[in-house]
Design a protein around this motif. Sequence first.
Motif, PDB file in Angstrom:
ATOM      1  N   ALA A   1     -12.313  -0.318   0.084  1.00 25.10           N
ATOM      2  CA  ALA A   1     -12.122  -1.072   1.330  1.00 25.10           C
ATOM      3  C   ALA A   1     -13.122  -0.637   2.391  1.00 25.10           C
ATOM      4  O   ALA A   1     -13.609  -1.466   3.178  1.00 25.10           O
TER       5      ALA A   1
ATOM      6  N   MET B   1      -1.116   3.218   4.144  1.00 25.49           N
ATOM      7  CA  MET B   1      -1.697   4.410   3.516  1.00 25.49           C
ATOM      8  C   MET B   1      -1.000   5.671   4.007  1.00 25.49           C
ATOM      9  O   MET B   1      -0.770   6.610   3.228  1.00 25.49           O
TER      10      MET B   1
ATOM     11  N   ILE C   1       0.832  -1.208   0.000  1.00 25.43           N
ATOM     12  CA  ILE C   1       0.000   0.000   0.000  1.00 25.43           C
ATOM     13  C   ILE C   1       0.865   1.256   0.000  1.00 25.43           C
ATOM     14  O   ILE C   1       0.505   2.266  -0.614  1.00 25.43           O
TER      15      ILE C   1
ATOM     16  N   MET D   1       1.604   3.110  -3.248  1.00 18.82           N
ATOM     17  CA  MET D   1       0.531   3.783  -3.982  1.00 18.82           C
ATOM     18  C   MET D   1       0.721   5.290  -4.030  1.00 18.82           C
ATOM     19  O   MET D   1       1.369   5.885  -3.164  1.00 18.82           O
TER      20      MET D   1
ATOM     21  N   ARG E   1      -8.782   5.744  -3.869  1.00 15.92           N
ATOM     22  CA  ARG E   1      -9.644   4.730  -4.485  1.00 15.92           C
ATOM     23  C   ARG E   1      -9.652   3.436  -3.681  1.00 15.92           C
ATOM     24  O   ARG E   1     -10.710   2.830  -3.464  1.00 15.92           O
ATOM     25  N   PHE E   2      -8.478   3.022  -3.249  1.00 13.38           N
ATOM     26  CA  PHE E   2      -8.374   1.797  -2.460  1.00 13.38           C
ATOM     27  C   PHE E   2      -9.164   1.923  -1.160  1.00 13.38           C
ATOM     28  O   PHE E   2      -9.911   1.011  -0.771  1.00 13.38           O
TER      29      PHE E   2
ATOM     30  N   THR F   1      -9.969   3.147   6.973  1.00 13.28           N
ATOM     31  CA  THR F   1     -10.572   3.460   5.677  1.00 13.28           C
ATOM     32  C   THR F   1     -11.574   4.607   5.794  1.00 13.28           C
ATOM     33  O   THR F   1     -11.696   5.436   4.879  1.00 13.28           O
TER      34      THR F   1
ATOM     35  N   GLN G   1      -4.414   6.639  -5.780  1.00  9.81           N
ATOM     36  CA  GLN G   1      -4.640   5.206  -5.595  1.00  9.81           C
ATOM     37  C   GLN G   1      -5.054   4.897  -4.159  1.00  9.81           C
ATOM     38  O   GLN G   1      -5.899   4.026  -3.925  1.00  9.81           O
ATOM     39  N   VAL G   2      -4.477   5.614  -3.201  1.00 12.79           N
ATOM     40  CA  VAL G   2      -4.868   5.432  -1.802  1.00 12.79           C
ATOM     41  C   VAL G   2      -6.338   5.781  -1.632  1.00 12.79           C
ATOM     42  O   VAL G   2      -7.093   5.074  -0.958  1.00 12.79           O
TER      43      VAL G   2
END
Length: 379
Positions: free
Chosen positions: A91, A361, A76, A79, A86-87, A132, A83-84
């Motif tokens: 999640a 993250m 992670i 990223m 979206r991930f 998240t 990207q973080v």
Amino acid sequence: MTTFTFARTDNSVVGRWWWTVDRWAILALTVLIVMGMVLTLAASPAVAERIHVDPFHFVRRQVIFLVPSVIVMFGISLMSPEQVRRFAALAFLGALAALAATLVIGAEIKGSRRWIGVGALSVQPSEFVKPTFVVVSGWLLAERQRHPGFPGGILSAGAYLVVVAILLMQPDFGQTMLLSMMWGVQLFVAGLPIVIVLALAAAGTVGAVGAYFLLPHVASRIDRFLNPEAGDNYQTERAFDAFVSGGVWGRGPGEGTVKRILPDAHTDFIFAVAGEEFGMVACLVLVGIFAFIVLRLLSRLFKENDPFVLYAGVGLVAQFGLQAFINIGVNLNLLPAKGMTLPFISYGGSSMVALAFGMGMLLALTRSRPGVGGFGGYR
């Protein structure tokens, strides 16, 4: 003898990661993980013997969880901020669905439904909701700042209320309080009007009072904390005795006794085991490492011009720091018992993997990004 390193001209994914990630933070996290394994080795065999399993049962399971956790954190951290985002959004939806599922198919343990069985493992979805959620909330608050007409604050509040409602139905008041404090820190950094902040603080106070009167186990914990003679404070009292017994330098590795009588010596009260066997000095070192990680990452975040990186990162740092603060406070009998693990130190698969998610993250968000500034898009 050759030394493995990366040249500054290395444009590979890992090469760029090495020269942009905060290596001091990685070093501190590595030391923390190693200390966690040492303390698990010290505390868990006595617990394993009490429940009649192999003495190294918990140690082996912690190693099994540690390997994927490190892989997850590294993966992670590669990223980009986009990207973080979206991930974390995907999640969060998955973790929220699993959190809701605990109310239906979750195993009831001590009157709460917080766990879902996955094969031979048990997963606590709330651990994955926390990191998240703050990233998704940070994105919503950042969009509110970029586009004044976007209802980011309202959407963030809506997501918060949904999560809190499910947590209270489990019930899990400790995670509710932690999530509320994390979100409150985000709102403060995002610069919400003082009227809204005060209204939220008032709502939190009302909620805490309501929990005291409506949730018997919450009232019991607070009553026992305020008046130790009002009920059973066995674990917190024994934990405090362990610090007294350990003194400055500790009784020595393996010489502690508190791990033989505390049911949660390898989880919630592992800091007490550290105090008894390794002394006040080791405890101060642990506290110093937590403080270093928090201050180091905050110093990088406050240099950011990207509001998403700032708000999401501050929320993740708040989770890490507040969780450590609460656990240590409970061990020292300064706070009511919460059932909160000590990050990367306490035994626990869900906690370990979820913390790896969060720190991965955070490492990704705090990477150096030359040429990126202002309030432009995510990179």
